[in-house]
Design an enzyme around this catalytic site. Structure first.
Site, PDB file in Angstrom:
ATOM      1  N   ASP A 461     -11.211  -5.045  24.372  1.00 18.52           N
ATOM      2  CA  ASP A 461     -11.825  -6.359  24.580  1.00 18.52           C
ATOM      3  C   ASP A 461     -11.576  -7.274  23.373  1.00 18.52           C
ATOM      4  OD1 ASP A 461     -13.359  -8.307  25.792  1.00 18.52           O
ATOM      5  OD2 ASP A 461     -15.158  -7.070  26.017  1.00 18.52           O
ATOM      6  N   ASP A 531     -15.005 -12.268  33.777  1.00 14.94           N
ATOM      7  CA  ASP A 531     -16.351 -11.680  33.766  1.00 14.94           C
ATOM      8  C   ASP A 531     -17.134 -12.103  34.995  1.00 14.94           C
ATOM      9  OD1 ASP A 531     -16.076 -10.328  31.426  1.00 14.94           O
ATOM     10  OD2 ASP A 531     -17.083 -11.799  30.177  1.00 14.94           O
TER      11      ASP A 531
HETATM   12  C1  DGJ Z   1     -16.840  -9.014  27.670  1.00 14.72           C
HETATM   13  C2  DGJ Z   1     -16.191  -8.287  28.815  1.00 14.72           C
HETATM   14  O1  DGJ Z   1     -15.428  -9.171  29.573  1.00 14.72           O
HETATM   15  C3  DGJ Z   1     -17.277  -7.575  29.619  1.00 14.72           C
HETATM   16  O2  DGJ Z   1     -16.711  -6.959  30.735  1.00 14.72           O
HETATM   17  C4  DGJ Z   1     -17.961  -6.590  28.726  1.00 14.72           C
HETATM   18  O3  DGJ Z   1     -17.060  -5.595  28.346  1.00 14.72           O
HETATM   19  C5  DGJ Z   1     -18.529  -7.286  27.513  1.00 14.72           C
HETATM   20  N1  DGJ Z   1     -17.532  -8.063  26.841  1.00 14.72           N
HETATM   21  C6  DGJ Z   1     -19.099  -6.287  26.542  1.00 14.72           C
HETATM   22  O4  DGJ Z   1     -19.523  -6.869  25.384  1.00 14.72           O
END
Ligand code: DGJ
Length: 714
Positions: A461, A531
């Protein structure tokens, strides 16, 4: 067969691809390359004739270089349109005068690569331009290499784009591109071009949510999803980038792209080289759908790390269920439930490490949190494995929270400027990956994690953009190189980890779809497009995604309602049908799912497993766009034509229209297709011309239809 030839009499190179041709030639004084042709397949003799009949363009206030349509333009002389290359030599000279030296073609089993070498007349700079084409494809990968052969100090590179694509002259072009923001990535946008420039770019340090480095241009805005000429291009670069689409005052359209020159300066030391990322181009006369299918085929065969026929497993991710409150007990419980559904990879998201109870702390301290996992991660991993699943883990290695042991020990490891604040976003700062010590630390930390645990999936991430991209210790020694070196070192780390741990699959995530491009996709198995997991919003995000990238790498979760972004509630079936249109994942809190929901989910996952090779790797046809009305539909055809999967989604019913008839595409002539559930058999003519009637009742109704081609009757 891909074929590259050089015609000595007209001094032109001809690239022959599956259904398209490309041609350019050398100017008389060997100081520039003029573009000649890019379009549908033509015989090489026709290309040569075009090269011979090129009439020099005479234009007031422009030199010959400024007037011809160059393949790659170094700034200098009377060139005023967007250049590809701009450098500064140590004595202050800021223009390039180069001359062609040599060319050659390298062959491999499936590709041919043409290289052309230019040398500055007076300074030690060699520029090599590359063109690679592949058997069975219409893509051209273009990039360059800059080399300082030494003797006159460093060459400062101010702008070094990867390619200049010239389009045939037409009345007017339409530009289609992908834009967005967090939670609303890859939205399809279009605009008609007029004189001047359109700049699409990222200054964010990563690919960005705002624009994806992919464009498509069609003349006179007349291409549809299945017809019309379209030229398209995409960058293989995950850092700051720019694509400039320029219409000259004579109505000619060209576009250049590569690493963004904003705030950029790169010292090319004596005896060193810089290889630029590829800017890949592609032509199709089968509309935007034809373009997408060509992109997908190229990615499956030549970009993605897995073989073209590989399929992504069904995944469970705990983020929306447990957020930062992960612990051995709740993850074990979720794992039991996930395994019962048929999930194949179980991923523990954020919160498992350091003092990570919220987003204020812990990033950078990649040791297992002893309160949450007193026995470490291995007992959980062993249980996940015993349940028949692979174990995956979330990391965000380029980041640090100021409240972490790492930052307390190394406050100078983040990008910053003297006397300037360090802007925090999501309470975190960006590690300076351009530093050798930071790069070594990130690699060693992840290598250790992967060596000590049976981790088979990493979700990588990155949750903020760059700010204050300074490196005070390097003042006067080209600290601006961080824009390039961060990404190059990121690639290096992933490549090395993949080498050391070949059984680990990677997912690129950057707060959703902030880092999706051909560069990262050549080293990760999948990406997280957004997300935003609301099924209705996802249709739009996934549609845009499909313009450029294959469904196999598009991770889509079924999550709980009301959705955390939109607060919308839609039926589980609709959520499954939307998520099944890519690589299926589950992201809901399974401890709260009812028996009936679990039963339903089990059924969907079983059907998905039977059909996923068609969905993930097949030929995609966008039958109805979610932008165009209350019904959306996408059809996938197996590459051997033996199966079809159709998804139809009706979001909001109006005027009592309870049925939609869909004409299917990509069918085999005189074939018959049987509905795998009802057993009804249809002829190709019925499906293509009459169309398949599908009933959609009420709001958020959806269907998945699986058709199997019947064996030909004798
Ligand atoms: C952002 C990601 O896009 C989410 O899916 C998740 O992993 C969060 N970060 C966790 O902090």
């Amino acid at each position: 067969m891909a074929d590259i030839t050089y015609d000595t009499s007209s001094r032109c190179w001809i690239l022959q691809m599956e259904a398209s041709s490309y041609c350019f030639g050398l100017s008389e004084d060997a100081s520039s390359l003029k573009h000649i042709y890019w379009g549908p397949y033509i015989a090489s003799a026709v290309a040569v004739e075009m090269a011979r009949t090129q009439v020099p363009l005479k234009r007031p206030f422009a030199s010959s270089e400024g007037a011809i349509r160059e393949e790659y333009a170094p700034w200098g002389r009377m060139r005023f349109s967007e250049p590809s290359l701009k450098v500064e030599y140590a004595d202050g000279t800021r223009v390039i005068e180069w001359v062609f030296e040599e060319h050659g073609v390298e062959q491999s089993k499936e590709s041919q690569t043409l290289w052309l070498r230019f040398r500055d007349r007076a300074y030690p700079l060699i520029v090599t331009l590359y063109y690679r084409i592949y058997d069975g494809h219409d893509v051209i990968e273009r990039w360059g290499q800059l080399e300082n052969t030494g003797g006159s100090g460093p060459v400062t590179i101010r702008q070094a784009l990867s390619a200049d694509w010239q389009l045939p002259v037409r009345k007017r072009y339409r530009l289609t591109y992908l834009h967005g923001r967090w939670g609303k990535e890859t939205q399809v946008a279009e605009t008609l071009l007029g004189p001047g420039k359109i700049v699409l770019e990222s200054r964010q340090g990563m690919t960005s949510h705002q624009f994806n480095p992919w464009v498509a241009l069609d003349p006179d805005a007349c291409a549809t999803d299945e017809s019309g000429e379209v030229w398209s291009a995409a960058l293989a670069w995950s850092g700051t980038w720019k694509i400039v689409i320029e219409t000259t005052s004579y109505g000619e359209v060209h576009f250049v792209g590569g690493v963004n020159d904003f705030d950029f300066r790169y010292w090319l030391g004596e005896g060193t080289r810089l290889v630029l990322p590829a800017f890949v181009g592609l032509y199709s006369k089968e509309g935007f759908g034809g373009v997408s299918r060509r992109w997908h085929a190229y990615e499956l065969e030549h970009v993605f790390p897995e073989p073209p026929e590989a399929v992504r497993p069904v995944l469970y991710n705990s983020w929306e269920a447990t957020a930062f409150s992960v612990n051995e007990r709740n993850q074990m419980e979720l794992a039991e439930k996930a395994a019962g559904l048929g999930v194949e990879v179980f991923v523990v998201d954020d919160g498992w490490f350091g003092a990570r109870d919220n987003d204020y702390t812990g990033l950078g301290d990649w040791t297992v949190n002893p309160e949450k996992f007193p026995r470490g991660l291995n007992p959980l991993i062993a249980r996940v494995n015993a349940l028949g699943m692979r174990f995956g883990l979330w990391i965000e290695p380029e980041m640090v929270n100021p409240d972490s042991d790492l930052y307390r020990a190394h406050p100078d490891w983040v990008y910053h400027f003297h006397q300037r604040s360090r802007t925090q976003e999501r309470n975190q700062l960006v590690l300076n990956l351009a530093r050798e010590d930071v790069q070594a630390w990130v690699f060693a930390t992840l290598d250790g994690l992967l060596s000590e645990h049976n981790i088979e999936f990493i979700k990588w991430d990155m949750n903020r953009y760059f700010s204050e991209p300074g490196w005070p210790d390097e003042a006067g020694r080209n600290p601006e190189r961080v824009w390039l070196d961060h990404v190059r070192n990121l690639y290096r780390i992933i490549d090395e980890l993949r080498c050391r741990h070949p059984h680990v699959a990677f997912e690129s995530c950057a707060g959703g779809g902030g880092r999706v491009d051909l560069g990262i996709l050549s080293r990760v198995e999948q990406v997280w497009p957004s997300d935003n997991t609301d099924a209705l919003d996802r249709l739009r995000i996934q549609e845009g995604f499909s313009y450029a990238y294959a469904p196999r790498v598009m991770m889509c979760w079924v999550t709980d309602c009301p959705n955390f972004v939109t607060k919308r509630t839609v039926p589980l079936r609709y959520r499954f049908h939307v998520a099944m249109a890519g690589a299926l994942g589950i992201g809901g809190d399974l401890s709260r799912w009812t028996q009936q929901e679990m039963e339903e989910a089990r059924g969907f996952i079983a059907i998905y497993k039977r059909t996923r090779s068609v969905i993930q790797n097949g030929l995609l046809y966008r039958l109805r766009s979610p932008r165009a009305g209350s019904v959306a539909a996408t059809q996938y055809v197996a590459r051997d034509g033996s199966e079809i999967v159709l998804f139809v989604w009706g979001h909001s019913q109006q005027f009592g229209e309870t049925q939609v008839t869909l004409s299917l595409l990509g069918l085999e002539e005189e074939a018959r297709y049987t509905d795998a559930v009802s057993g009804t058999t249809y002829s190709d003519v019925f499906l293509a011309h009459h169309g398949l009637p599908v009933s959609l009742v009420g709001d958020f109704d959806s269907h998945m239809i699986h058709l199997v081609r019947a064996a030909p009757s004798r």
